[in-house]
Write a protein that holds these residues in place. Structure first.
Motif, PDB file in Angstrom:
ATOM      1  N   VAL A  50       3.704  -9.694 -12.031  1.00  0.00           N
ATOM      2  CA  VAL A  50       4.791  -8.485 -11.197  1.00  0.00           C
ATOM      3  C   VAL A  50       4.915  -9.612 -10.422  1.00  0.00           C
ATOM      4  CG1 VAL A  50       4.601  -6.014 -10.954  1.00  0.00           C
ATOM      5  CG2 VAL A  50       2.581  -7.805  -9.599  1.00  0.00           C
ATOM      6  N   GLY A  51       4.473 -10.922 -10.744  1.00  0.00           N
ATOM      7  CA  GLY A  51       4.962 -12.821  -9.972  1.00  0.00           C
ATOM      8  C   GLY A  51       4.674 -12.924  -9.543  1.00  0.00           C
ATOM      9  N   GLY A  52       2.760 -12.385  -9.809  1.00  0.00           N
ATOM     10  CA  GLY A  52       1.897 -13.178  -9.276  1.00  0.00           C
ATOM     11  C   GLY A  52       0.740 -13.417  -7.989  1.00  0.00           C
ATOM     12  N   GLY A  53       0.131 -13.963  -7.460  1.00  0.00           N
ATOM     13  CA  GLY A  53       0.042 -14.706  -6.108  1.00  0.00           C
ATOM     14  C   GLY A  53      -0.514 -13.423  -5.443  1.00  0.00           C
ATOM     15  N   LYS A  54      -0.220 -14.052  -3.647  1.00  0.00           N
ATOM     16  CA  LYS A  54      -0.576 -12.798  -3.031  1.00  0.00           C
ATOM     17  C   LYS A  54      -0.187 -11.292  -3.296  1.00  0.00           C
ATOM     18  CE  LYS A  54      -2.475 -15.307   1.055  1.00  0.00           C
ATOM     19  NZ  LYS A  54      -2.565 -15.202   2.380  1.00  0.00           N
ATOM     20  N   LEU A  55       1.684 -11.177  -3.717  1.00  0.00           N
ATOM     21  CA  LEU A  55       2.377  -9.883  -4.092  1.00  0.00           C
ATOM     22  C   LEU A  55       1.631  -9.296  -5.314  1.00  0.00           C
ATOM     23  CD1 LEU A  55       4.713  -8.100  -3.653  1.00  0.00           C
ATOM     24  CD2 LEU A  55       5.988  -9.253  -5.339  1.00  0.00           C
ATOM     25  N   GLU A  56       1.093  -9.923  -5.757  1.00  0.00           N
ATOM     26  CA  GLU A  56       0.448  -8.813  -7.229  1.00  0.00           C
ATOM     27  C   GLU A  56      -0.693  -8.039  -6.501  1.00  0.00           C
ATOM     28  OE1 GLU A  56       1.020 -10.158 -11.185  1.00  0.00           O
ATOM     29  OE2 GLU A  56      -0.965 -10.306 -11.875  1.00  0.00           O
ATOM     30  N   ALA A  57      -1.441  -9.585  -6.195  1.00  0.00           N
ATOM     31  CA  ALA A  57      -2.582  -8.690  -5.033  1.00  0.00           C
ATOM     32  C   ALA A  57      -2.680  -7.824  -4.518  1.00  0.00           C
ATOM     33  CB  ALA A  57      -3.425  -9.957  -4.459  1.00  0.00           C
ATOM     34  N   ALA A  58      -1.904  -7.091  -3.676  1.00  0.00           N
ATOM     35  CA  ALA A  58      -1.132  -6.532  -2.773  1.00  0.00           C
ATOM     36  C   ALA A  58      -1.240  -5.304  -3.619  1.00  0.00           C
ATOM     37  CB  ALA A  58      -0.007  -6.626  -1.732  1.00  0.00           C
ATOM     38  N   ILE A  59      -0.004  -5.589  -5.065  1.00  0.00           N
ATOM     39  CA  ILE A  59       0.309  -4.385  -5.487  1.00  0.00           C
ATOM     40  C   ILE A  59      -0.614  -3.249  -6.594  1.00  0.00           C
ATOM     41  CG2 ILE A  59       1.874  -3.747  -7.495  1.00  0.00           C
ATOM     42  CD1 ILE A  59       3.452  -5.650  -6.737  1.00  0.00           C
ATOM     43  N   LEU A  60      -2.194  -4.856  -6.649  1.00  0.00           N
ATOM     44  CA  LEU A  60      -3.096  -4.387  -7.416  1.00  0.00           C
ATOM     45  C   LEU A  60      -3.675  -3.187  -6.435  1.00  0.00           C
ATOM     46  CD1 LEU A  60      -3.671  -7.242  -9.714  1.00  0.00           C
ATOM     47  CD2 LEU A  60      -2.959  -4.906 -10.461  1.00  0.00           C
ATOM     48  N   SER A  61      -4.064  -3.806  -5.381  1.00  0.00           N
ATOM     49  CA  SER A  61      -5.132  -2.974  -4.165  1.00  0.00           C
ATOM     50  C   SER A  61      -4.380  -1.476  -4.185  1.00  0.00           C
ATOM     51  CB  SER A  61      -5.177  -3.939  -3.288  1.00  0.00           C
ATOM     52  OG  SER A  61      -5.327  -2.847  -1.800  1.00  0.00           O
ATOM     53  N   ASP A  62      -2.829  -1.414  -4.003  1.00  0.00           N
ATOM     54  CA  ASP A  62      -2.362  -0.079  -3.705  1.00  0.00           C
ATOM     55  C   ASP A  62      -2.873   0.608  -5.163  1.00  0.00           C
ATOM     56  OD1 ASP A  62      -1.676  -0.719  -1.442  1.00  0.00           O
ATOM     57  OD2 ASP A  62      -0.139  -1.290  -1.720  1.00  0.00           O
ATOM     58  N   ALA A  63      -2.742  -0.210  -6.668  1.00  0.00           N
ATOM     59  CA  ALA A  63      -2.811   1.067  -7.603  1.00  0.00           C
ATOM     60  C   ALA A  63      -4.183   0.860  -7.895  1.00  0.00           C
ATOM     61  CB  ALA A  63      -2.282  -0.576  -9.070  1.00  0.00           C
ATOM     62  N   LYS A  78       6.555  -6.701   2.711  1.00  0.00           N
ATOM     63  CA  LYS A  78       7.440  -7.972   3.315  1.00  0.00           C
ATOM     64  C   LYS A  78       6.620  -9.210   3.124  1.00  0.00           C
ATOM     65  CE  LYS A  78       9.667  -8.865   7.346  1.00  0.00           C
ATOM     66  NZ  LYS A  78      10.145  -7.880   8.930  1.00  0.00           N
ATOM     67  N   LEU A  79       6.967 -10.157   1.941  1.00  0.00           N
ATOM     68  CA  LEU A  79       7.453 -11.033   2.140  1.00  0.00           C
ATOM     69  C   LEU A  79       7.313 -12.004   3.295  1.00  0.00           C
ATOM     70  CD1 LEU A  79       7.515 -10.405  -0.926  1.00  0.00           C
ATOM     71  CD2 LEU A  79       7.622 -12.426  -2.111  1.00  0.00           C
ATOM     72  N   ALA A  80       6.128 -11.692   4.045  1.00  0.00           N
ATOM     73  CA  ALA A  80       6.156 -12.180   5.475  1.00  0.00           C
ATOM     74  C   ALA A  80       4.314 -12.698   5.732  1.00  0.00           C
ATOM     75  CB  ALA A  80       7.083 -12.017   6.368  1.00  0.00           C
ATOM     76  N   GLU A  81       4.011 -13.397   6.607  1.00  0.00           N
ATOM     77  CA  GLU A  81       3.404 -13.927   7.234  1.00  0.00           C
ATOM     78  C   GLU A  81       2.903 -13.016   9.247  1.00  0.00           C
ATOM     79  OE1 GLU A  81       1.236 -17.763   7.685  1.00  0.00           O
ATOM     80  OE2 GLU A  81       3.033 -17.809   9.281  1.00  0.00           O
ATOM     81  N   ASP A  85       3.458  -3.744   6.692  1.00  0.00           N
ATOM     82  CA  ASP A  85       4.378  -4.316   5.281  1.00  0.00           C
ATOM     83  C   ASP A  85       4.005  -6.078   4.573  1.00  0.00           C
ATOM     84  OD1 ASP A  85       4.204  -1.561   5.025  1.00  0.00           O
ATOM     85  OD2 ASP A  85       5.930  -1.139   4.418  1.00  0.00           O
ATOM     86  N   ALA A  86       3.815  -6.774   5.519  1.00  0.00           N
ATOM     87  CA  ALA A  86       3.395  -7.749   5.373  1.00  0.00           C
ATOM     88  C   ALA A  86       2.037  -8.525   4.825  1.00  0.00           C
ATOM     89  CB  ALA A  86       3.133  -8.732   6.391  1.00  0.00           C
ATOM     90  N   ILE A  87       2.756  -9.630   3.306  1.00  0.00           N
ATOM     91  CA  ILE A  87       1.372  -9.535   2.880  1.00  0.00           C
ATOM     92  C   ILE A  87       0.431 -10.698   2.788  1.00  0.00           C
ATOM     93  CG2 ILE A  87       2.401  -8.048   1.345  1.00  0.00           C
ATOM     94  CD1 ILE A  87       3.225 -10.188  -0.503  1.00  0.00           C
ATOM     95  N   GLY A  88       1.429 -11.400   4.333  1.00  0.00           N
ATOM     96  CA  GLY A  88       0.924 -13.826   3.932  1.00  0.00           C
ATOM     97  C   GLY A  88       1.503 -14.101   3.891  1.00  0.00           C
ATOM     98  N   THR A  89       3.138 -14.255   3.348  1.00  0.00           N
ATOM     99  CA  THR A  89       3.127 -15.485   2.318  1.00  0.00           C
ATOM    100  C   THR A  89       4.743 -15.835   3.320  1.00  0.00           C
ATOM    101  OG1 THR A  89       4.756 -13.768   0.548  1.00  0.00           O
ATOM    102  CG2 THR A  89       2.395 -14.378   0.434  1.00  0.00           C
TER     103      THR A  89
END
Length: 259
Positions: A50-63, A78-81, A85-89
């Motif tokens: 689902v895109g890799g990086g911090k986004l995918e890591a956040a999604i897998l954590s919720d999974a 939210k792809l923000a720092e 819902d920010a994930i630090g990107t």
């Protein structure tokens, strides 16, 4: 068929839990695309992306949480720092994902069938169990028919064969599996005798904590249908970890059946 769906199909076929995460909405810049999917298995293995990086890591954590807590839901990232819902990107976009766990139905394995097994099968299916009926040959100290059934941590085994030899053979095999509940029909005398056989052959008393004998809650019924209700009620009680004697639920474990 995508790798994620292939892995999910295989997990379902193998009675293995899995979580499917699907990107359903994207706003602004994002590495994820609508329709992207990833499957997570209990051992941490994944299929798809689902895109890799911090986004995918956040999604897998919720999974992982969804798999543990057995819940589905929509999750917003939210792809923000900073911010909710920010994930630090720094991409600046927003992504909504639907996360859904797929859990195998609990398995009710009826060894013996017969006049009690028939109503128990119907009731078990109505209660949401995947019911497997296994006929074993009477009088044998082995149960190859049962050994062909994959018994896991959500398998509940009911031993109601026509003779004590088959019941004991099936019990010995079931004790080698992770099945959390093994119920055996029979009188107190039969249960005590089989208990002594097992202990004499080196079975640990702790292993017998999964064995409920004589089988079924003491509801007072005597017909095959009533006995089937008592058995299924005990299985459900054990599945939901109502395993201690209370005023409302009386459970009989084999390690407590002593002379």
């Amino acid at each position: 068929m995508s790798k994620a769906i292939q892995q999910l199909a295989q997990a379902i076929e193998n009675r293995q839990p899995a979580v499917l995460a699907t990107v359903i909405e994207v706003r602004g810049a994002s590495p994820a695309k609508v329709g992207a999917q990833i499957v997570l298995l209990p051992d941490g293995k994944t299929a798809g992306t689902v895109g890799g990086g911090k986004l995918e890591a956040a999604i897998l954590s919720d999974a992982r949480k969804a798999l543990t807590e057995h819940h589905s839901g929509l999750f917003h990232y939210k792809l923000a720092e900073e911010g909710e819902d920010a994930i630090g990107t720094l991409c600046g976009g927003e992504v909504t994902v639907f996360i859904q766990p797929f859990l195998p139905a609990p398995q009710l394995v009826i060894v013996g069938g017969g006049h009690i097994g028939r109503p128990l099968k119907i009731m078990g299916e109505a209660a949401g169990f995947e019911v497997v009926v296994v006929d074993v040959q009477a009088g044998l100290a082995t149960v190859p028919e049962l050994e062909q059934v994959k018994l896991g941590e959500d398998s509940y085994v009911v031993l109601i064969t026509t003779d004590h030899i088959s019941d004991e053979a099936a019990l010995r095999y079931a004790l080698t599996t992770p099945a959390p509940y093994i119920g055996m029909i029979g009188s107190l005398a039969k249960c005590r005798t089989i208990r002594e056989h097992l202990l004499a052959d080196g079975f640990d008393p702790l292993q017998l904590e999964r064995v409920y004998a004589p089988i079924g809650l003491d509801l007072g019924g005597v017909t095959p249908q009533e006995i089937a209700v008592a058995i299924l009620a005990e299985v459900i009680a054990c599945r939901h970890q109502k395993t201690r004697d209370t005023d409302s639920i009386k459970l009989r474990r084999l390690e407590m059946v002593k002379a």
